[in-house]
Write a protein that holds these residues in place. Structure first.
Motif, short mmCIF file in Angstrom:
data_model
loop_
_atom_site.label_atom_id
_atom_site.label_comp_id
_atom_site.label_asym_id
_atom_site.label_seq_id
_atom_site.Cartn_x
_atom_site.Cartn_y
_atom_site.Cartn_z
N GLY A 36 0.84 -1.20 0.00
CA GLY A 36 0.00 0.00 0.00
C GLY A 36 0.87 1.23 0.00
N HIS A 37 0.54 2.20 0.89
CA HIS A 37 1.36 3.39 1.16
C HIS A 37 1.24 4.48 0.10
N PHE A 38 1.35 4.11 -1.17
CA PHE A 38 1.30 5.11 -2.23
C PHE A 38 -0.10 5.14 -2.84
N HIS A 39 -0.61 6.33 -3.04
CA HIS A 39 -2.03 6.51 -3.29
C HIS A 39 -2.40 6.18 -4.73
N GLY A 40 -3.24 5.17 -4.89
CA GLY A 40 -3.70 4.75 -6.20
C GLY A 40 -3.43 3.27 -6.40
N SER A 41 -3.19 2.87 -7.65
CA SER A 41 -2.92 1.47 -7.94
C SER A 41 -2.04 1.37 -9.18
N SER A 42 -1.15 0.39 -9.17
CA SER A 42 -0.27 0.13 -10.30
C SER A 42 0.36 -1.23 -10.09
N ARG A 43 1.15 -1.69 -11.08
CA ARG A 43 1.83 -2.98 -10.96
C ARG A 43 3.08 -2.98 -11.82
N LEU A 44 4.01 -3.83 -11.43
CA LEU A 44 5.31 -3.90 -12.10
C LEU A 44 5.76 -5.35 -12.16
N ASP A 45 6.22 -5.77 -13.32
CA ASP A 45 6.81 -7.10 -13.49
C ASP A 45 8.33 -6.97 -13.57
N LYS A 46 9.03 -7.81 -12.82
CA LYS A 46 10.48 -7.87 -12.89
C LYS A 46 10.91 -9.34 -12.96
N THR A 47 12.10 -9.57 -13.46
CA THR A 47 12.62 -10.93 -13.60
C THR A 47 13.66 -11.20 -12.51
N ASN A 48 13.44 -12.30 -11.79
CA ASN A 48 14.36 -12.62 -10.69
C ASN A 48 15.58 -13.37 -11.19
N ASP A 49 16.44 -13.79 -10.26
CA ASP A 49 17.69 -14.45 -10.63
C ASP A 49 17.47 -15.81 -11.28
N PHE A 50 16.25 -16.31 -11.21
CA PHE A 50 15.95 -17.63 -11.77
C PHE A 50 15.26 -17.51 -13.14
N GLY A 51 15.18 -16.26 -13.63
CA GLY A 51 14.54 -16.05 -14.92
C GLY A 51 13.03 -16.04 -14.87
N THR A 61 9.22 -14.37 -13.53
CA THR A 61 8.57 -13.09 -13.29
C THR A 61 8.09 -12.98 -11.85
N VAL A 62 8.34 -11.83 -11.26
CA VAL A 62 7.75 -11.46 -9.97
C VAL A 62 6.90 -10.21 -10.23
N THR A 63 5.65 -10.30 -9.86
CA THR A 63 4.74 -9.16 -10.06
C THR A 63 4.55 -8.43 -8.74
N SER A 64 4.77 -7.11 -8.78
CA SER A 64 4.53 -6.26 -7.61
C SER A 64 3.31 -5.40 -7.88
N VAL A 65 2.40 -5.36 -6.92
CA VAL A 65 1.16 -4.60 -7.05
C VAL A 65 1.07 -3.62 -5.89
N VAL A 66 0.75 -2.36 -6.19
CA VAL A 66 0.45 -1.37 -5.15
C VAL A 66 -1.03 -1.04 -5.24
N ILE A 67 -1.69 -0.98 -4.09
CA ILE A 67 -3.10 -0.62 -4.02
C ILE A 67 -3.33 0.17 -2.75
N ASP A 68 -3.84 1.36 -2.87
CA ASP A 68 -4.10 2.23 -1.72
C ASP A 68 -5.05 3.34 -2.16
N TYR A 69 -6.23 3.43 -1.54
CA TYR A 69 -7.22 4.44 -1.94
C TYR A 69 -7.53 5.41 -0.81
N GLN A 70 -6.61 5.55 0.16
CA GLN A 70 -6.90 6.38 1.32
C GLN A 70 -7.15 7.84 0.97
N MET A 71 -6.60 8.32 -0.14
CA MET A 71 -6.79 9.71 -0.51
C MET A 71 -7.99 9.90 -1.44
N ALA A 72 -8.71 8.84 -1.69
CA ALA A 72 -9.91 8.96 -2.50
C ALA A 72 -11.08 9.41 -1.63
N TYR A 73 -12.24 9.48 -2.23
CA TYR A 73 -13.47 9.90 -1.54
C TYR A 73 -13.69 9.07 -0.29
#
Length: 877
Positions: free
Chosen positions: A283-298, A300-312
């Motif tokens: 969470g922590h960062f306001h809104g939502s997004s995602r990122l794919d990165k490749t680990n040492d084993f080749g 995919t690791v997907t990172s997702v941020v979700i936080d709506y505290q600054m919304a209505y």
């Protein structure tokens, strides 16, 4: 005092660029309308459920091996405002409703586990917030629905980036008291905590397979990361979902992911070299997004941020539903709000959507589970394909019986005068008609007054500003807030703490010393520049009543802003709108309202309303009330004779902190108002009437000279029509009351009356039909139809001898005037008064179906049309 201003009607080119307007809650602040986003007229859906139900959930196909992981993002404002905002208004807070809904629907949605991403509370030292969080999480305890919870930066005593979790005074940390290992051990999936007690791990089972949730609290130390690595080593075949408060951030566009230093620390020291971690949630960062990165084993690791505290409403109850579809190798994600569908229908606004369906809110993550996990778990396999879509099931549950907010119809503003005039308006500044650089010789008019409250630009040479140039302030009219009738604004560039420009009233302007003891409404349109940064532009102001609050007798000293202006509207370093004011009783100290996060390069309408009788100050952003409002305040305190300024802050008796962005039309009213009176609404054109017009069949030889009636002062009256049956060309030529022949000064007078004179009196026999409207530029009222006929002269059967030239009857001779033929009132038969078949129309003739399209096109294309609107100021203003 009164004044009149001549305002150009919007030309056709401007019409293309303007937006619908009305109650602007039709769009969230983060998606404030721009001139290319809405049609000329827009109606918000009466029931968002209808639209949501029409779109199937991702992966809603055949049966498959499925389960749902539930994700609770930052709940800090639910906990903070539970007791004084949510429960008094609703009876519960969103946090309670979220967990209650998950508990009740865990079986239906096959939810084996719930994760909380931190910032459980907003103020770590306030006990009532922990009580609210405890009450909410008890719903999961009582339902025996397993969950993990972790500490965010708001949940620890000192969230300094230089500290790690093993440096805290553990005996003094409330999180450990409320949600530490002693509580966690009662959760069936709990496997253990690290030595600090802040970090824990759980293993849950779904469809015959095990999964680990590794929950790391704020600022995991090297020791904690070593503990996490050891936990995974002890369970080497279990796929791991890492939950923590911070991994990835979001770029200002609200969608693109951005890596953080701390997230990279976790990646380098833990994630990339542990193949078991396939998904991270933060969470922590306001809104939502995602990122794919490749680990040492080749992999995919997907990172997702979700936080709506600054919304209505501090997040409006949105949570994540992650449907694991093991048969089809995909994770289908939805963002849903049990809170929206729980609230009473009459409390809903158009911000209350049960499901969010943006690209970062509803999406699918392809993942070949067996292939992804075979390096550490070669036997991983999907369970029986016997479960229908759980995402669709969630939608069905949410939308069952849900009735969305009442529809809101919005319209384009037709002209700069197309807004409700409100008695008690003290000042109303508009920028239309201005162009280019705003020099010190430019006047920004107060369209509600007589010029005494006009704004002008302060001479940079006479201020302490560093490096300011005249070109720093320009007028923008191409990209403005579509709900503003003004369709223009002043843009301030190159601004910082030391470089600034501002527009100011004169020292003797009446608005400087206006009486606001009965309350007020202050509204404006504003946007931040794309170049806005917290370092250079945080805590800047765009509307300020200058002065020094420390010099107000009796003002209670405050920790912050002791020498700042008494009243100001600006932005925090977190891009939150801030209203700060000293109320009428200065001994109470200052009062502050806060919005949620505001996006850069996006126009917002802001209204601050003080109800003096209730003692409340409510801030509305794009029509929706913010969560953090002020109470126990009536009116304002001020320093005598101090100007209002637009474009900068005022601290220590001088300007500073220039606004980096644009400001549109701005209005100050001496009492509380509601949305129907705001600048986002349209002027009321429904009261138009034709009260004096002919009807029926008039006697032969009658002359029709005028039409008259009542309407909105300042609106333009337009007449279109003519002879409706076959007549000689001379008769049709007499009916030349076409749009292009209108007198530009045909407007409703200040007393609400109007009179239209036909260019040529109507005398020819035949049937006539006219449509009359009142209009503000491109927006017109429903038409009122005036229909009548003039009888043909009786035919004399006796042949008439040819007249002698120069005698009566000779067509070349000038006819003698007929007594009474030019009498006012419209129609008088030659030789006498109108009979019963020639009476004038009743007041307010019935409306017809619609304006003739061709006439509207002609109106829009005519650059010569002008509309005049009288401005009024109430007697007590």
């Amino acid at each position: 005092m009164k004044t009149s201003r001549l305002l150009s009607a919007f030309p056709a080119a401007a019409l293309v660029g303007c937006l619908g307007a009305g109650l602007i809650a039709a769009a969230p602040a983060s998606a404030a309308p721009t001139p290319a986003t809405l049609p000329a007229e827009t109606t918000a859906a009466a029931s968002p459920a209808a639209a949501a139900a029409a779109a199937p959930a991702p992966g809603a196909t055949t049966d498959a091996s499925r389960f749902t992981l539930a994700v609770l993002p930052d709940t800090q404002f639910y906990s903070r405002y539970s007791a004084d905002q949510f429960i008094p208004r609703y009876g519960q807070d969103p946090f309670q409703v979220q967990t209650d809904w998950l508990a009740k629907n865990a079986d239906a949605l096959q939810i084996p586990f719930v994760t909380h991403l931190g910032d459980v509370v907003d103020r770590v030292g306030v006990n009532n917030e922990w009580i609210a969080a405890d009450n909410a999480m008890k719903n999961l305890d009582e339902a025996k629905l397993p969950y993990s919870i972790l500490a965010g930066n708001h949940d620890v005593r000192d969230s300094n980036d230089n500290l790690y979790d093993d440096q805290y005074d553990l005996a003094n940390e409330p999180f450990l008291k409320w949600f530490g290992p002693n509580r966690a051990q009662n959760v069936s999936t709990f496997q253990g905590s690290d030595p600090t007690g802040f970090n824990q791990f759980h293993i849950f089972e779904a469809d015959g397979q095990q999964y680990m949730v590794l929950a790391l609290s704020w600022r995991a130390s090297d020791a904690t990361l070593a503990w996490a690595a050891d936990v995974m080593a002890q369970h080497p075949t279990v796929p791991v979902i890492l939950t923590t408060h911070q991994v990835i951030n979001i770029e200002p566009d609200g969608e693109t992911p951005r890596e953080t230093d701390y997230g990279l620390r976790l990646w380098d020291k833990l994630i990339k070299n542990h193949d078991q971690i396939f998904l991270t949630l933060n969470g922590h960062f306001h809104g939502s997004s995602r990122l794919d990165k490749t680990n040492d084993f080749g992999h995919t690791v997907t990172s997702v941020v979700i936080d709506y505290q600054m919304a209505y409403e501090g997040g409006d109850g949105y949570l994540g539903l992650y449907e694991f579809d093991l048969t089809n190798d995909v994770i289908n994600v939805q963002t849903a709000s049990p809170w929206v569908t729980w609230k009473p229908q009459e409390t809903l606004t158009s911000y209350d959507q049960p499901l969010l369906e943006g690209s970062q809110q509803q999406f699918s993550l392809p993942i070949d589970f067996s292939e992804r996990f075979k390096g550490f778990n070669p036997t991983f396999a999907a369970g029986p394909a016997d479960t229908p879509s759980l995402g669709q099931k969630a939608r069905d549950i949410l939308l069952d019986g849900f009735v969305g907010p009442d529809p809101i119809t919005t319209e384009f503003p037709g002209s700069p005068a197309d807004y409700p005039e409100v008695p008690g308006t003290l000042a109303h500044w508009q920028f239309n008609g201005l162009d280019g650089v705003v020099g010190t010789d430019v006047t920004i008019p107060d369209v509600a007054g007589d010029g005494s409250n006009d704004l002008h630009r302060a001479d940079p040479a006479a201020t302490n500003s560093v490096g300011t140039e005249l070109s720093d302030v320009t007028i923008e009219s191409d990209n403005v807030h579509g709900y503003s009738a003004d369709q223009a604004g002043a843009c301030f560039t190159n601004s910082s703490g030391s470089r600034y420009s501002y527009l100011t009233t004169d020292k003797d302007a009446p608005v400087n010393n206006a009486d606001l003891s009965k309350g007020y409404t202050i509204e404006t349109f504003v946007k931040m520049s794309p170049e806005w940064t917290p370092a250079a532009n945080g805590w800047s102001k765009f509307l300020t009543h200058t002065g020094n609050r420390s010099k107000i007798d009796g003002f209670a000293k405050t920790q912050w802003d002791w020498t700042a202006s008494p009243t100001a509207l600006g932005i925090s370093n977190l891009r939150e709108f801030q209203w700060t004011t000293v109320p009428g009783d200065p001994t109470k100290g200052d009062r502050t309202n806060w919005s949620g996060e505001i996006m850069v390069d996006s126009w917002s309408h802001v209204a601050v309303v003080n109800d003096a009788q209730k003692g409340t100050i409510t801030m509305y952003v794009d029509g929706a009330p913010v969560l953090r409002n002020a109470v126990d305040a009536a009116g304002v305190s001020a320093n005598p004779d101090m100007p209002w300024i637009i474009g900068s802050d005022w601290v220590d008796d001088a300007a500073r902190n220039g606004w980096n962005g644009c400001v549109g039309e701005t209005r100050i009213i001496d009492h509380a108002t509601g949305p129907a009176d705001w600048l986002t609404s349209r002027a009321d054109l429904t009261g138009f009437a034709v009260t004096d017009a002919p009807s029926g069949t008039l006697a032969a030889g009658s002359r029709v000279t005028t039409l008259s009636g009542t309407g909105l002062p300042g609106a333009e009256v337009r007449i279109d029509g003519g002879v409706t049956d076959a007549q000689p060309m001379t008769a049709r030529a007499e009916s030349n009351a076409r749009v292009l022949a209108l007198d530009a000064a045909t407007v409703v007078a200040e007393d609400g009356t109007w009179s239209y004179s036909f260019p040529t009196p109507l005398t020819g026999s035949g049937s006539y039909s006219y449509e009359a409207v009142q209009a503000l530029g491109t927006r017109a009222s429903d038409p009122v139809t005036v229909a009548f006929a003039i009888a043909a002269a009786p035919v004399d059967p006796t042949p008439t001898p040819a007249p002698t030239p120069g005698t009566p009857g000779d067509p070349s001779a000038t006819p003698a005037p007929v007594p009474g033929s030019d009498a006012p009132g419209g129609a008088v038969p030659i030789g006498g008064s109108a009979g019963s078949d020639g009476d004038l129309a009743d007041t307010g003739a019935a409306p017809a179906g619609g304006l003739i399209a061709a006439s509207l096109i002609l109106m829009l294309g005519s650059a010569l049309l002008l509309s005049q609107r009288r401005r009024r100021v109430s007697a007590d203003s």
